[in-house]
Design a protein around this motif. Structure first.
Motif: not given
Length: 483
Positions: A3, A5-8, A12, A17-19, A426
């Motif tokens: 996870w 590199k997971y960015r949106t 989401d 937003a902080d992953g 993704s």
């Protein structure tokens, strides 16, 4: 699954937003993180195989070709906490209560028109208003027994109502199949997480239909009327008929006798039918009243319905409220009929029959989503930011030629959820279609059908436009924390 590199680009459903995972999705995200890429690929392949074996198909109409294909299923579910869902459920029940009152009023005294809350012009030009239904009082006062309301979440996390599908809503079989597949892919999570069930829908639908029977006290004879095997949703018709234990029939299997009762042809002779769950459009349901050359319907069916000898769900004429322009008035309907503010906000809408709105739309076609009032399945719409100048010019002319037929909405930053790709998780945009059943009480599915755009960046999630689906988990955090 990695996870890191997971960015949106927007809100989401699983990852903040902080992953970090959202609280309701924490157990799922951690579980997936413990699986290798190979294990993920194997489970996704297993899900695809089950979908193919079960025959979970949808017909895509493209370039004049009818392409029957397996509905793409992504194994990472959408997660909704139960506390949020209870609020959403209350909003859906409120909408259906108001919509049924509106339809009954429109075919009755039309008080909402006389009180100038709903414009008479919109009713006059409605393609789904059926004069043949004026004065009808269906059982329980319910016109739209089955509704699929489309919900979307904006980038700020607000959940909006996008439209209400009141004619012949489809997709619930995919919701049920998605859950069955997810249980096979994630048996461990269903054992250790408090995921609320969806399996009761067929029995709830059966009870909804049975409650309409004109012969109370007897075991009702219920049939599902399908246009036939070439219809895009035939899989669903067969699935639901089997799940409810009712007859699956075509128009040629039924007839209306001199006593105005509707009968089904069987090898044992004619059998009276009490309730028909019809998946045939109004205009084709009875050649005696509507299209005289229709071979999909039953001659005399409306006569039988008007006489109270057979119940139809949804009732003919219910589509008067299934209009993307009429949709904009639902908050006013709620206030008018129920004296309440809408629990679920509508997506803001611009109505092109209104000159001020129309001028704004025509000046901002590059920023808006423009929809015809009565198309479905994502057909006939313009997504302004993704459209070419030629496409926008075409819609400029269409709107000016027939403003009543068009409305526009802002291009929302639709929420995302991760799907499986070769490069890892993704984000893809999605919506949600819960199903609402109305009888004496109102039942809402736990969650619904999550439709997901399989193409990166695409905002079009409709199955008929190549979208896929996910299972939707409503998770009871109190149970999990208590456990």
């Amino acid at each position: 699954m990695d996870w890191a590199k997971y960015r949106t680009p927007t809100y989401d459903e699983l990852i903040q937003a902080d992953g970090q995972p959202r609280p309701a999705a924490k157990r799922l995200v951690e579980y997936l993180a413990g699986l290798s890429s190979r294990e993920i690929a194997e489970r996704q392949l297993a899900a695809d195989v089950v979908a193919r074996v079960q025959g979970v198909t949808f017909t895509v109409y493209s370039d004049g070709r009818n392409v029957d294909r397996t509905l793409p299923f992504d194994m990472i579910p959408r997660i909704i906490p139960r506390t949020e869902w209870e609020h959403t459920e209350a909003g859906l029940k409120q909408r259906m209560q108001a919509l049924n009152l509106f339809i009954g009023d429109i075919y009755g005294k039309q008080k909402i028109v006389k009180d100038r809350v709903f414009p008479a012009m919109l009713l006059k030009d409605s393609v789904n208003f059926r004069p043949q239904c004026v004065g009808i009082k269906p059982p329980l006062g319910v016109w739209a027994h089955i509704c699929g309301s489309d919900l979307v979440r904006d980038g700020d996390g607000t959940l909006y109502a996008l439209e209400d599908n009141l004619r012949i809503p489809s997709g619930v079989s995919y919701m049920l199949e998605n859950r069955m597949i997810a249980k096979r892919v994630f048996p461990e999570l269903f054992e250790t997480s408090s995921i609320l069930p969806v399996d009761e829908y067929p029995s709830q639908l059966y009870d909804t239909l049975a409650a309409l029977s004109p012969r109370p006290g007897d075991q009702p004879v219920i049939a599902l009327l399908t246009p036939g095997v070439f219809n895009s949703a035939y899989f669903e018709h067969a699935y639901l008929a089997q799940a409810m234990g009712i007859e699956l029939v075509e128009g040629s299997d039924l007839f209306v006798a001199d006593d105005d009762c509707t009968y089904m042809r069987t090898i044992h002779g004619a059998q009276r039918v009490d309730v028909i769950y019809r998946r045939v459009d109004d205009m084709y349901i009875d050649p005696e009243v509507f299209h005289p050359d229709s071979v999909l319907g039953v001659h005399g069916l409306i006569r039988s319905w008007r006489a109270g000898k057979v119940a139809l769900a949804n009732a003919p004429g219910a589509g008067v409220a299934d209009d993307k322009v009429v949709f904009a008035y639902v908050p006013k309907m709620i206030k008018y009929y129920l004296g309440e503010e809408a629990i679920l906000p509508n997506v803001p809408s611009y109505l092109c029959h209104n000159k001020k709105d129309r001028d704004y739309v025509l000046a901002n076609l590059d920023k808006l989503v423009v929809k015809p009032a009565n198309e479905s399945g994502g057909y006939g719409m313009l997504i302004g930011p993704r459209a070419t100048k030629r496409q926008r010019d075409k819609f400029h002319k269409l709107i000016q030629a027939n403003p009543r037929n068009y409305m526009a909405q802002p291009t929302l930053s639709l929420s995302t959820a991760p799907i499986i790709t070769e490069k890892g998780p993704s984000p893809r945009h999605l919506d949600l279609r819960p199903f609402v059943l109305t009888r004496q009480d109102i039942y809402v599915t736990t969650g619904g059908l999550t439709r997901v755009a399989m193409q990166k960046g695409s905002l079009v999630v409709n199955s008929s436009q190549g979208g896929g689906a996910k299972d939707t988990w409503v998770v009871d955090m109190a149970d999990e924390e208590g456990g």
